[in-house]
Design a protein around this motif. Structure first.
Motif, mmCIF file in Angstrom:
data_model
loop_
_atom_site.group_PDB
_atom_site.id
_atom_site.type_symbol
_atom_site.label_atom_id
_atom_site.label_comp_id
_atom_site.label_asym_id
_atom_site.label_seq_id
_atom_site.Cartn_x
_atom_site.Cartn_y
_atom_site.Cartn_z
ATOM 1 N N ASP A 21 -9.260 -8.676 6.573
ATOM 2 C CA ASP A 21 -9.468 -8.543 5.074
ATOM 3 C C ASP A 21 -9.122 -10.180 4.634
ATOM 4 O O ASP A 21 -9.327 -10.228 3.511
ATOM 5 C CB ASP A 21 -8.707 -7.714 4.630
ATOM 6 C CG ASP A 21 -9.492 -6.306 4.355
ATOM 7 O OD1 ASP A 21 -10.537 -6.333 4.451
ATOM 8 O OD2 ASP A 21 -8.805 -5.333 3.937
ATOM 9 N N GLY A 26 -13.666 -10.800 3.868
ATOM 10 C CA GLY A 26 -12.728 -9.407 3.613
ATOM 11 C C GLY A 26 -12.590 -9.454 2.198
ATOM 12 O O GLY A 26 -12.650 -10.357 1.405
ATOM 13 N N ALA A 27 -11.739 -8.449 2.145
ATOM 14 C CA ALA A 27 -11.292 -7.992 0.621
ATOM 15 C C ALA A 27 -10.293 -9.162 -0.081
ATOM 16 O O ALA A 27 -10.548 -9.233 -1.214
ATOM 17 C CB ALA A 27 -10.594 -6.551 0.651
ATOM 18 N N HIS A 78 -6.554 -4.014 0.156
ATOM 19 C CA HIS A 78 -6.738 -4.700 1.395
ATOM 20 C C HIS A 78 -5.831 -4.350 2.285
ATOM 21 O O HIS A 78 -4.688 -3.662 2.116
ATOM 22 C CB HIS A 78 -6.317 -6.293 1.130
ATOM 23 C CG HIS A 78 -4.923 -6.530 0.603
ATOM 24 N ND1 HIS A 78 -4.237 -6.257 -0.344
ATOM 25 C CD2 HIS A 78 -4.056 -6.871 1.605
ATOM 26 C CE1 HIS A 78 -3.069 -6.815 -0.596
ATOM 27 N NE2 HIS A 78 -2.759 -6.781 1.005
ATOM 28 N N GLY A 85 -10.770 -3.431 7.736
ATOM 29 C CA GLY A 85 -10.104 -4.715 7.140
ATOM 30 C C GLY A 85 -8.734 -4.992 7.563
ATOM 31 O O GLY A 85 -8.206 -6.090 7.729
#
Length: 188
Positions: A21, A26-27, A78, A85
């Motif tokens: 993440d 990623g987030a 996240h 993640g």
């Protein structure tokens, strides 16, 4: 990309939050995060060869963690426990005997430092560790908190800046000053 740290048995390499993440795609991606992996792997190899301890930290948030925006926190969702993640970057070559430290695991408390509520400081002292070498993500958030807390814990502290990336590149100068003020060494 190897920094060439002279590792010894009283050292610990702290690899901070090299998770999916926090890498591209990623987030909460940090630009350049994935590119750090080969250099970090080289440091892991050097640390292991010298008998140093290797520690990898990770955000390991429960669903609905207090740091998430929908709960009033500053971050998007996240590194939720047991999700892709939250997994370490797939190319990160962590040895089987690396110490894995999960942080920010409670619903109602956030933690940025590897030392925050984890017991890591006491554990490293029990193992005879005198110096910690820090790298990873993100330089201006969890790496920063880890470096400063390592100094407060009494460890000689070395940041491998070239093997760390910041969320906000404008914050790097302030981070360097904070590290210097705390007595940490920064190696670029």
């Amino acid at each position: 990309m190897t920094i060439q740290v002279d590792y010894g048995s009283h050292d610990a390499l702290l690899v901070v939050d090299m998770q999916n993440d926090f890498c591209e795609g990623g987030a909460l991606a940090v630009e350049g995060g994935s590119a750090l992996v080969p250099g970090i792997n080289a440091e892991i190899d050097a640390a292991q060869a010298a008998g140093a301890l290797v520690v990898a930290t990770r955000d390991w948030h429960p669903v609905d963690h207090v740091s998430f925006t929908h709960r009033g926190g500053p971050w998007p969702v996240h590194c939720v426990q047991d999700t892709e993640g939250a997994a370490f970057h797939p190319d990160l070559a962590l040895p089987d005997d690396a110490i894995r430290v999960s942080k920010a695991t409670a619903f109602d408390a956030d933690a940025y430092s590897a030392f925050g509520g984890t017991g890591l400081g006491g554990y490293l002292k029990e193992k005879g560790i005198k110096r910690v070498i820090v790298c990873g993500l993100a330089l201006d958030v969890c790496v920063r908190a880890t470096v400063l807390e390592a100094r407060r814990e009494g460890f000689d502290t070395l940041l491998l800046e070239r093997l760390s990336a910041a969320v906000d590149s404008d914050a790097v100068t302030e981070c360097r000053q904070a590290f210097s003020d705390a007595g940490a060494e920064v190696r670029s």
